[in-house]
Design a protein around this motif. Structure first.
Motif, short mmCIF file in Angstrom:
data_model
loop_
_atom_site.label_atom_id
_atom_site.label_comp_id
_atom_site.label_asym_id
_atom_site.label_seq_id
_atom_site.Cartn_x
_atom_site.Cartn_y
_atom_site.Cartn_z
N THR A 681 19.55 11.63 63.50
CA THR A 681 18.90 12.96 63.12
C THR A 681 18.53 12.99 61.89
N ARG A 682 17.81 13.28 61.10
CA ARG A 682 17.02 13.85 60.25
C ARG A 682 16.52 14.90 60.00
N GLU A 716 16.68 19.51 61.30
CA GLU A 716 17.47 18.56 61.28
C GLU A 716 17.66 17.78 63.04
N ASP A 718 16.38 14.91 65.67
CA ASP A 718 15.96 13.07 66.72
C ASP A 718 14.34 13.62 66.70
N LYS A 832 13.89 16.47 48.61
CA LYS A 832 13.30 16.07 50.07
C LYS A 832 12.37 17.00 50.07
#
Length: 850
Positions: A681-682, A716, A718, A832
């Motif tokens: 995940t990011r 958050e 994938d 970010k």
């Protein structure tokens, strides 16, 4: 019912003889099933009897004949002859056992004549195997045979039976020698005969007891020796038990019964540990242990003995000293005087005459008794001094009432024995100081003597009543405490509390023990037993039950061991309830563990079954399509046009794509269930994956309306997995939405959660099926198997949850279904921002997963 000790004694012959006798008397008798085993004399007994044809059954390529139960019920005779009660029916019959067929006949009102051998009775099947070395596979419950209205033993001496066999009247000639040398040895037949006689004697004895009870017969009928031994819990108990066992053993089939009499108020001087040891000894010698209640010990013993039809009663010689007979006859003398036709044995032992007189103890505490004795010593002289000062104005009646008041006061404080002491001292003082002539122990007037006698009687009665009231109060308090303890114990069951340590701690606190331990027998050999603790509380350090101060068996392999003090008899009963509950908790815990271990296996088996059932078709379909297309292209017999060739290649390509997606889904689902699916995940923006999602649904992407605001926060997740979740749900929505109302793909934010809604206007899903729709291989009755094996929604939810999200169905306003994917919003950071070109990283991660 005809009972035989062994095959060949003549049960079937006797049975058919009874059938012939009844037929000649005019009774409607039918033979349902009889096995003559080729014996000519037995077969001849069938002449003149109606025989119902047998039913033929096939089993494993062979034909067998069985009782035709339906035909016999339809014929409905008065009496049916059915042989071999313990027979096991051939598979395919209505009942498993023949005795169950007989039950149906009896229920239908048909009387039955049958036969059985002693070795087929369930209760002694193992004994027969030890004697003969031959295991019996066919058994019948004892209750079935005992329920017979008439039970007749077909008896024959072993020698006579062996002669019958030698003459060929039992088995064929080629089997006689082997039978005589094995099963039909003299010793075996003698033992089987004794078993049959004893078993029938027990049944006859039960009928005799029932007859005596129904006709109120109290006198002893010496049909069978029954020896009762009276136990007090004293050290002489073992001697008495062994002596009584020898007396019972002198007559074959004699019974040994041990009885302990407790007082009706629950107070007893018996040692519970000694009684427990004596009970084990009685049972090891083949006897039974009983307890009865009665304040008159001789009457209670004789009442029990007469109720059990006992012929002899064994008592131990009195442990009281010789001069105790001055206080009244002992238990032995009283029992002999009232015994009537029961023989009473007084057995001498090493403890005779070494006992002490009963302790003069009341029902109050020792402290209160001590205070009572102090008052008993001080009050009479003080009262005499005070009454002496007013001797000119007081008469004897006033003095007697004053001393009676003193007796009541002492009884209230100290109980029975201090009050009696006060009464005796008061009588002496009244006689000496206040009864004319004074200063002497003589009484001149009869009225004064009567007054003193009444004073002593009233004082004794008041003392007894006060002591009894104190005793009842203590019993009530104990009963209340026991009730509260049992109520608490029952409450733990109702509340579902199952912690054994908590139960052990509650038991330790309730009885003031230093330690409590539940121990289980692990193994037993000829010399030692191995135990292990299951749960404990306090400072329990026992390694074996014998190391504790008290042990209460919970069952054969579980013992509750207590340390701190010995238990009274009434306490052992209460602790027994804790022991039973502890055993139930152990069983429940082990059943729960077994169920927990079995649940994953059951789920896996269920999943495997569903997988094989569903995949069996869905794997073959694309494989068959691809195989057919490729085979057609390679065929040299047909000239394909370019368009036909392209169509076959397209079909093969689409079939292989479907097969690839199916395998991917199966692999991902298996990884999810095994917890082995890697998730990376990011923080990502939803518009990153929208092009890939629309590309995944192919030509139908133009039918989708997308409303994904650019102001949505990052999620958050994938990227690759989230893309598969949304594409899967969107493909379902396209499939079920009508052409005029395309599905919607909407994004929104709610607090720290971002929701993606896939809205369709199709038929929707009933509320009752919304949990089932996420089960693997579930299509809710869909008959179109060309779109997969029902893994889509199950996999979508699993992937969403693997990314710490959720997938829930909702109703679409106006009709349809809305799938809501909720993903956690990424934590806001200054450095970010959305990364449009992150698709390459996703592909790299995908490669890493592969």
């Amino acid at each position: 019912m005809y009972l035989g000790a062994a095959p060949g004694v003549g049960k079937t012959y006797k049975m058919l003889g009874e059938a012939q006798r009844r037929r000649q008397r005019g009774t409607d008798v039918v033979v349902g099933f009889v096995e003559t085993h080729g014996r000519p004399h037995t077969a001849a007994m069938l002449d003149g009897l109606e025989v119902v044809p047998r039913r033929i059954l096939d089993h494993r390529g062979a034909s067998f004949t069985e009782l035709d139960l339906d035909a016999l019920l339809a014929r409905r005779p008065e009496v049916a002859v059915v042989d071999e009660l313990a027979h096991t029916n051939v598979p395919g019959s209505r009942n498993e056992k023949r005795w169950q067929d007989i039950d149906e006949l009896l229920t239908a009102g048909i009387d039955v004549i049958s036969a059985v051998n002693i070795q087929h009775l369930e209760s002694i099947n193992d004994v027969v195997e030890k004697i003969t070395g031959v295991p019996q596979q066919e058994t019948v419950p004892d209750r079935v045979v005992r329920a017979a209205d008439q039970l007749e033993l077909v008896d024959m001496t072993p020698e006579a039976l062996r002669r019958r066999m030698a003459h060929g009247n039992v088995y064929a000639a080629d089997k006689v020698d082997a039978a005589l040398g094995n099963y039909f040895r003299i010793g075996n037949l003698s033992a089987l005969r004794e078993l049959a006689l004893l078993w029938l004697a027990d049944r006859v004895d039960a009928g005799l007891q029932q007859y005596r009870l129904q006709n109120d017969i109290d006198s002893t009928w010496e049909a069978r020796e029954r020896v009762v031994v009276a136990l007090t819990g004293g050290p002489e108990g073992e001697t008495l038990i062994r002596r009584a066992a020898r007396i019972a053993a002198r007559s074959s089939g004699g019974d040994l019964l041990a009885v302990h009499v407790t007082r009706s108020d629950g107070l007893t001087g018996a040692n519970p540990t000694a009684l427990a040891e004596q009970r084990r000894l009685v049972e090891s010698l083949g006897g039974t242990y009983h307890q009865t209640v009665g304040d008159d010990v001789p009457a209670a013993l004789l009442s029990f003995a007469r109720a059990e039809n006992a012929t002899q009663l064994v008592l131990g010689g009195s442990r009281r000293p010789w001069f105790s007979s001055l206080l009244g006859p002992g238990v032995g003398a009283g029992t002999i005087r009232e015994s009537g036709d029961i023989d009473v044995h007084i057995v001498t032992h090493s403890e005779m005459g070494r006992g002490r007189l009963p302790q003069l103890r009341g029902s109050l505490s020792r402290r209160r008794q001590a205070y009572g004795f102090v008052l008993a010593i001080l009050l009479p002289p003080l009262l005499a001094l005070l009454l002496g000062l007013g001797s000119d104005t007081l008469n004897l009646t006033s003095n007697v009432l004053a001393f009676l008041l003193a007796v009541v006061v002492v009884a209230l404080v100290g109980g029975l024995w201090p009050a009696l002491l006060t009464a005796v001292a008061g009588t002496v003082v009244l006689n000496y100081f206040f009864t004319p002539p004074t200063r002497t122990f003589r009484i001149s007037e009869p009225n004064n003597a009567l007054a003193l006698a009444i004073f002593v009687l009233v004082a004794a009665m008041v003392s007894s009543v006060v002591d009894r009231a104190a005793r009842r109060t203590r019993q009530a308090a104990r009963s209340t405490a026991e009730s509260e303890t049992l109520a608490t114990l029952a409450g733990t069951v109702l509340r579902g509390e199952t912690a054994l340590p908590a139960l052990m701690e509650r038991l330790r606190e309730a009885f003031g023990m230093t330690g409590v331990c539940l121990m289980e027998r692990v193994s037993t050999d000829e010399l030692t037993e191995t135990w292990r603790p299951i749960a404990s509380a306090g400072t329990a350090t026992c390694r074996r039950p014998e190391e504790g101060d008290a042990e209460i068996p919970a069952r054969d392999d579980l013992v509750l061991v207590l340390q701190g003090r010995s238990l009274a008899a009434d306490e052992r009963r209460l602790v027994g309830a804790f022991a039973d509950h502890a055993a139930a908790l152990v069983d429940r815990a082990r059943l729960s563990e077994a169920a927990a271990e079995a649940k994953p296996l059951a789920e896996a088996d269920k999943l495997r079954t569903a997988l094989l059932r569903a995949v069996g078709h869905d794997l073959r379909s694309p494989l068959a399509s691809a195989k057919a297309s490729v085979t057609s292209l390679r065929s040299g017999d047909v000239e394909w046009t370019e368009s036909e060739r392209d169509e076959l290649l397209t079909t093969a390509d689409e079939s292989l794509d479907r097969l690839s997606r199916l395998v991917d889904n199966l692999l991902d689902l298996s990884r999810l269930q095994a917890g082995a699916l890697p998730v990376f995940t990011r923080p990502m923006a939803l518009d990153e994956i929208m092009p890939a999602v629309l590309a995944e649904v192919g030509d139908d992407s133009g039918k989708v309306k997308v409303d994904m605001p650019h102001t949505l926060p990052l999620v958050e997740a994938d990227p690759d997995l989230l893309e598969r979740v949304i594409a899967n749900l969107l493909a379902n929505a396209i499939r079920y939405s009508p052409a005029s109302r395309p599905p919607l793909l909407i994004g929104s934010a709610l607090g720290d959660v971002v929701e993606i809604r896939i809205v369709d206007r199709g038929p929707g899903i009933p509320a009752a099926d919304r949990d089932r729709v996420f089960a693997p291989f579930q299509r809710l009755g869909d008959t179109d198997n060309t779109v997969g094996v029902g893994l889509g929604l199950a996999l979508a939810r699993g992937l969403a949850e693997a990314m710490h999200g959720t997938l829930q169905p909702e109703d679409t306003p106006g009709g349809g279904l809305t799938m809501v994917v909720s993903m956690p919003a990424a934590a806001p950071t200054a450095d970010k921002a959305p990364v449009p070109g992150s698709r390459e990283r996703s592909e790299a991660e995908t490669g890493e997963r592969e």
